[in-house]
Motif scaffolding. Structure first.
Motif, PDB file in Angstrom:
ATOM      1  N   ALA A 189       1.819  14.773  35.300  1.00  0.00           N
ATOM      2  CA  ALA A 189       0.981  15.736  36.015  1.00  0.00           C
ATOM      3  C   ALA A 189      -0.290  15.076  36.551  1.00  0.00           C
ATOM      4  O   ALA A 189      -0.705  15.341  37.692  1.00  0.00           O
ATOM      5  CB  ALA A 189       0.636  16.910  35.101  1.00  0.00           C
TER       6      ALA A 189
ATOM      7  N   ALA B  68       0.738  13.004  39.506  1.00  0.00           N
ATOM      8  CA  ALA B  68       1.152  13.807  40.656  1.00  0.00           C
ATOM      9  C   ALA B  68      -0.011  14.557  41.300  1.00  0.00           C
ATOM     10  O   ALA B  68       0.112  14.996  42.452  1.00  0.00           O
ATOM     11  CB  ALA B  68       2.230  14.802  40.227  1.00  0.00           C
ATOM     12  N   ALA B  69      -1.127  14.726  40.589  1.00  0.00           N
ATOM     13  CA  ALA B  69      -2.294  15.403  41.154  1.00  0.00           C
ATOM     14  C   ALA B  69      -3.357  14.425  41.641  1.00  0.00           C
ATOM     15  O   ALA B  69      -4.387  14.843  42.172  1.00  0.00           O
ATOM     16  CB  ALA B  69      -2.903  16.340  40.110  1.00  0.00           C
TER      17      ALA B  69
ATOM     18  N   LEU C  13       1.518  16.726  44.293  1.00  0.00           N
ATOM     19  CA  LEU C  13       2.121  18.028  44.019  1.00  0.00           C
ATOM     20  C   LEU C  13       1.110  19.131  43.801  1.00  0.00           C
ATOM     21  O   LEU C  13       1.461  20.315  43.876  1.00  0.00           O
ATOM     22  CB  LEU C  13       3.037  17.931  42.790  1.00  0.00           C
ATOM     23  CG  LEU C  13       4.194  16.930  42.883  1.00  0.00           C
ATOM     24  CD1 LEU C  13       5.015  16.958  41.598  1.00  0.00           C
ATOM     25  CD2 LEU C  13       5.083  17.232  44.090  1.00  0.00           C
TER      26      LEU C  13
ATOM     27  N   VAL D 198       0.574  21.369  38.019  1.00  0.00           N
ATOM     28  CA  VAL D 198       1.876  20.737  38.272  1.00  0.00           C
ATOM     29  C   VAL D 198       2.978  21.401  37.461  1.00  0.00           C
ATOM     30  O   VAL D 198       4.052  21.723  37.989  1.00  0.00           O
ATOM     31  CB  VAL D 198       1.805  19.231  37.977  1.00  0.00           C
ATOM     32  CG1 VAL D 198       3.186  18.586  38.147  1.00  0.00           C
ATOM     33  CG2 VAL D 198       0.788  18.561  38.889  1.00  0.00           C
TER      34      VAL D 198
ATOM     35  N   ARG E  50       4.180  24.742  38.771  1.00  0.00           N
ATOM     36  CA  ARG E  50       4.941  24.569  40.007  1.00  0.00           C
ATOM     37  C   ARG E  50       6.372  24.133  39.709  1.00  0.00           C
ATOM     38  O   ARG E  50       7.329  24.668  40.290  1.00  0.00           O
ATOM     39  CB  ARG E  50       4.267  23.540  40.920  1.00  0.00           C
ATOM     40  CG  ARG E  50       5.074  23.273  42.185  1.00  0.00           C
ATOM     41  CD  ARG E  50       4.400  22.326  43.132  1.00  0.00           C
ATOM     42  NE  ARG E  50       5.263  22.068  44.290  1.00  0.00           N
ATOM     43  CZ  ARG E  50       4.955  21.269  45.303  1.00  0.00           C
ATOM     44  NH1 ARG E  50       3.777  20.657  45.328  1.00  0.00           N
ATOM     45  NH2 ARG E  50       5.808  21.082  46.300  1.00  0.00           N
TER      46      ARG E  50
ATOM     47  N   ALA F 171       8.812  13.238  42.039  1.00  0.00           N
ATOM     48  CA  ALA F 171       7.899  13.960  42.928  1.00  0.00           C
ATOM     49  C   ALA F 171       8.523  14.187  44.300  1.00  0.00           C
ATOM     50  O   ALA F 171       8.332  15.240  44.925  1.00  0.00           O
ATOM     51  CB  ALA F 171       6.590  13.181  43.066  1.00  0.00           C
TER      52      ALA F 171
END
Length: 523
Positions: A286, A289-290, A301, A308, A311, A356
């Motif tokens: 997470a 991905a952020a 994401l 994350v 989602r 991702a």
């Protein structure tokens, strides 16, 4: 235990099959190692015809360099009985491999590399890890390994499982939407019945106990009084079992990424614990991905790490009810396929981008999601058989289907990322007969060992490693590395952890007490 991902590597050491008492070895390129507690079956087709044993073990080494591996890798064939209790009966030929130590001044002995799995290849393990091990250890050891029964260049057989039962999602027994196990139960029973009908004595022989016996046979053939052991993932259980059974022939032991050796659960416990392991590891994904750095490649994401997980969960739930077409015919993107992809990616930071990418495409109505490599083809029959048979032959699994349904219902609520898969029904629930050997009980009595473990390992979670540490007692030391992913030594450049293992294997000196290492090359 290990979750090796699908690969397409060709085997350069493959030779034409020769007649044996069993089905000839296959020539499948690549291998799946799926971390799921599925079993193997203990009744079946006719046993191999008896064959006279050779007069003595004799290893004839020939070149078998693998693409990208050391040029001086050698292989030989080792004859072992299908049933060690009947050494004059049918036999199997196992492919064994060696990298000679190139540091005579530092000469120590023989280090056996026990690969993960069940179903990992020792020939591949030395090809991929041998050069790094030899450099780190200054050539002090001859590095040896083997392809276990049914794996790679070794003799073995498959159950003849239907391709749709070897699809990744079917093979791993993902429950249906809402936790439904009806389809899982049908496939599991069919798989068990097929192995019982077709597997015979060879499939019944796939077990940790026999792998330990085969390793001891290899030690004797090498003519060495003791083996040092470096086990990875499932290989840690094999190594611990060998050291427990053969303490007088065990020198130094390193267990890299261990799980609970509880002899009443073994593989079933390993799989169940991956639900919590995924939860512990997901925050690393997470944060990645952020990170604004993901904007450059379109893989960001969310703006914040805590966004994350919701989602991913919402997208998986939507795909449960409305799967998306993918670039692979007849393989839609379902909620479970998305969950499987994320779970797989958590094993290694290097896999984060393709997870991702799939999440991004799945949420874009104008995109056609591309399946990750290996997800559009079934697990090879022999690979699936070895994995299942080893776990099912090692220990008796519960038979009550309703029990699995209850456990799935609870686990889905506690761990929605994995939606009940870690406690799913498996073919082991329908496996006939009882295990031929009692699982080894790891105890504090035995030779010393050094454990090394990532703190956030989704495949062999830290809680399981603590149970191995407790089982070993005062004869063990645990090196904990504060990072995520599966596999530690010489894998991520953590100087503290690498130094502890290297020092032990080279000098025999371990930390005075358990050690904690922070992530990074300079720690």
């Amino acid at each position: 235990m290990t979750r090796p991902r699908p690969t397409g590597r060709d085997r350069a050491d493959r030779r034409p099959p020769r007649p044996t008492a069993t089905t000839p070895r296959t020539t499948t390129a690549g291998r799946y190692v799926i971390a799921v507690a599925l079993g193997a079956l203990t009744l079946g087709a006719a046993s191999p015809a008896p064959a006279a044993p050779p007069p003595a073990d004799r290893l004839v080494w020939t070149p078998c360099a693998q693409p990208g591996g050391p040029a001086d890798q050698r292989c030989a064939d080792l004859s072992v009985p299908v049933d060690h209790r009947a050494p004059d009966s049918a036999r199997l030929t196992l492919r064994v491999t060696r990298l000679p130590g190139d540091g005579p001044a530092a000469r120590r002995g023989v280090l056996l590399v026990a690969p993960g799995g069940p179903g990992g290849s020792g020939v591949e393990a030395l090809a991929h890890r041998g050069a790094a091990l030899r450099t780190a250890l200054r050539g002090a050891y001859d590095l040896v390994s083997l392809d276990p029964r049914g794996v790679g260049g070794s003799d073995g057989t498959g159950c003849g499982l239907r391709p749709d039962d070897r699809d990744v999602l079917a093979f791993r027994g993902w429950p249906g939407p809402g936790g439904d196990l009806h389809g899982v139960a049908v496939r599991a029973r069919r798989t068990a019945d097929t192995c019982a009908r077709n597997g015979g004595a060879v499939v019944r022989s796939y077990s940790t106990a026999n792998e330990v016996r085969d390793i001891e046979r290899l030690r004797r053939a090498l003519g060495t009084p003791k083996l040092s052991l470096y086990g990875v993932s499932y290989g840690t259980y094999v190594s611990a079992a060998y050291a427990q059974r053969h303490p007088g022939h065990t020198d130094r032991t390193v267990l890299d990424s261990s799980d609970d050796p509880d002899p009443t659960r073994v593989g079933r416990g390993w799989n169940a614990r991956t639900a919590a392991g995924a939860d512990e590891r997901f925050p690393d994904f997470a944060r990645w991905a952020a990170d604004p750095a993901r904007d450059a490649d379109g893989l960001r994401l969310a703006r914040h790490p805590e966004e994350v997980r919701p989602r991913v969960l919402a997208l998986a739930d939507r795909l449960d009810h409305a799967p998306r077409a993918t670039d692979t015919p007849h393989h839609p993107l379902t909620g479970n396929l998305l969950r499987q992809t994320v779970q797989q990616a958590l094993t290694d930071d290097a896999a984060f981008p393709w997870a991702a990418r799939l999440i991004t495409a799945a949420g874009d109505p104008d995109a056609t999601p591309a399946l990750p490599p290996g997800y559009g083809t079934p697990v090879p029959d022999r690979d699936a058989t070895v994995f299942l048979a080893t776990l099912c032959n090692d220990v008796r699994w519960p038979r009550d289907v309703r029990r699995y349904a209850r456990e799935v219902a609870v686990d889905r609520v506690r761990h929605p990322l994995t939606a009940g898969q870690p406690v799913t029904l498996t073919p082991c629930a329908f496996w006939p007969g009882a295990p031929a050997d009692a699982p080894v009980r790891v105890t504090p009595d035995g030779p010393p060992a050094l454990m090394i473990q990532n703190l956030r390992d989704p495949t062999t979670p830290y809680a399981g490693a603590l149970r191995m540490r407790a089982a070993l007692g005062a004869r063990a030391r645990l090196v904990t590395v504060d990072r995520g992913g599966h596999g530690v030594y010489l894998a991520h450049g953590n100087a503290c952890g690498d130094r502890a293992v290297t020092t032990y294997l080279r000098t025999g000196h371990r930390p005075a007490s358990d050690l904690r290492c922070t992530d990074g090359p300079g720690t």
